[in-house]
Design a protein around this motif. Structure first.
Motif: not given
Lengths: 241, 241
Positions: B37-56
């Motif tokens: 996810v970090q590498e995708a984010y650096k490449a500007g490709l992330v539309l949104y993240t999907i995380q466990k409720i309450g995770s940082p």
């Protein structure tokens, strides 16, 4: 012998061999697909084959269980769709390890270990030594990814720390791959009698093992600095062969 | 936004992206695990993240869907157990392919293609070109085995026969790996502007592609003469880099 019932005791026995503990108890394992069965046969390890009813007998001097499609489907470990399997006995390993040796410190992925064994055989290495905590040697995916090299390579499993101490006394040169304090691979001089150590996918080689090695080797990279361990092993084995 | 119902339309949408045709329709794909996810984010490709409720919240400027454990478990593609995923848009590829190019003729295993992309980035290659019948680039296992290199390498998919004709006109030297009529890798002279072609796991490179290449290259082997394509590619890329 023909078996068509999924409840047959033999079917239950074969299913047990999908689990490492059961393989170890009986010292035998299943292989799948004509090519691997052929290589196991050449190595004298086949106890009997398990074939689809009516399929050609490829190994006339082997005992055969002919089984229904449903049984084959149930006992197969991968989705190859192959019509032939074999029950094989565990390999014996030789303590004469030869002059060119590969050592794996807790490599965990069966595909990586299998690929390294395949590469080692192609480049004329004599033995592959796995640390105690490496993946199980009889893992189906490991055997499949050796493409048959598994049956012809001397593979041992042991405490590699004490083995390294013995090998150093026997004048083996010990190369270890490492990103720190390491010499570029292309500057390394080749030895006649040597061990190359590769480490765990995430953690690399343990410090206590690095401390026992004579030369730390680094594959020169330009940007990303990340190689799969089987690829890194292939490059080092090719260069030092 | 918090989602806890497995029946939510978003959950159904994410499940669709497990299938290639659905990814292609919407031009987006899921990635899994903090590193990717970090590498995708650096490449500007992330539309949104999907995380466990309450995770940082690791990417404060990204839109987040917080979801229950049950949803995460359902939409995950592998058994990593990771608490973070992201929906990403398809990458764009550049037609400026640079001087050092890898071309894959119908390589089928996603792990092999992913590993080759990872190696290519590490050794400073500029582009990887896949033939039309190669494995889907957005296959989850392919992306995972690039270890993030996927997001930083220029990857194209096209008719490689016509591409080779264009590249020859542009004075690229074309190396092809082959076991027949080939020169040993260690005797090969390195070029400034070149393409190295690797072939399908079972069949190698197609004859029509071999006929378009300038130099056939063979990795010198001693016995077994069998290498995994990602290992062979690693050795050639290291040697010719």
């Amino acid at each position: 012998m023909i078996i068509t019932s999924l409840q047959n005791a033999k079917v239950k026995q074969w299913m047990r061999y999908h689990h490492r503990s059961e393989r170890e108890k009986d010292q035998c394992f299943l292989v799948e697909g004509e090519h691997l069965v052929q290589e196991a046969y050449k190595a004298g390890l086949v106890l009997y084959t398990i074939q689809k009813i009516g399929s050609p007998l490829l190994f006339p001097d082997c005992m055969v269980y002919e089984v229904s499609d449903a049984i084959l489907k149930k006992i197969r470990m991968c989705t190859s769709g192959s019509d032939i399997m074999a029950l094989c006995k565990y390999k014996e390993s030789s303590s004469s390890i030869g002059e060119k040796v590969i050592m794996l410190d807790d490599v965990q992925d069966p595909g990586n270990v299998g690929t390294i064994i395949r590469t080692a055989l192609s480049f004329g290495y004599h033995s592959v030594i796995l640390s105690d905590h490496s993946v199980d040697l009889y893992n189906e995916k490991l055997i499949r990814s050796t493409q048959g090299a598994f049956f012809h390579m001397n593979v041992l499993r042991m405490d590699i720390t004490s083995m390294l101490l013995t090998l150093k006394q026997q004048q083996y040169h010990i190369y270890a791959t490492s990103l720190q304090n390491a010499k570029p691979l292309s500057s390394i001089s080749k030895m006649e009698k040597y061990v190359i150590i590769f480490g765990n996918e995430g953690k690399g080689i343990k410090d206590e093992i690095l401390a026992l090695s004579d030369t730390h080797v680094k594959i020169e990279m330009q940007t990303f600095e990340s190689l799969n361990v089987a690829v890194a092993a292939g490059i080092c084995m090719y260069y030092l062969q």
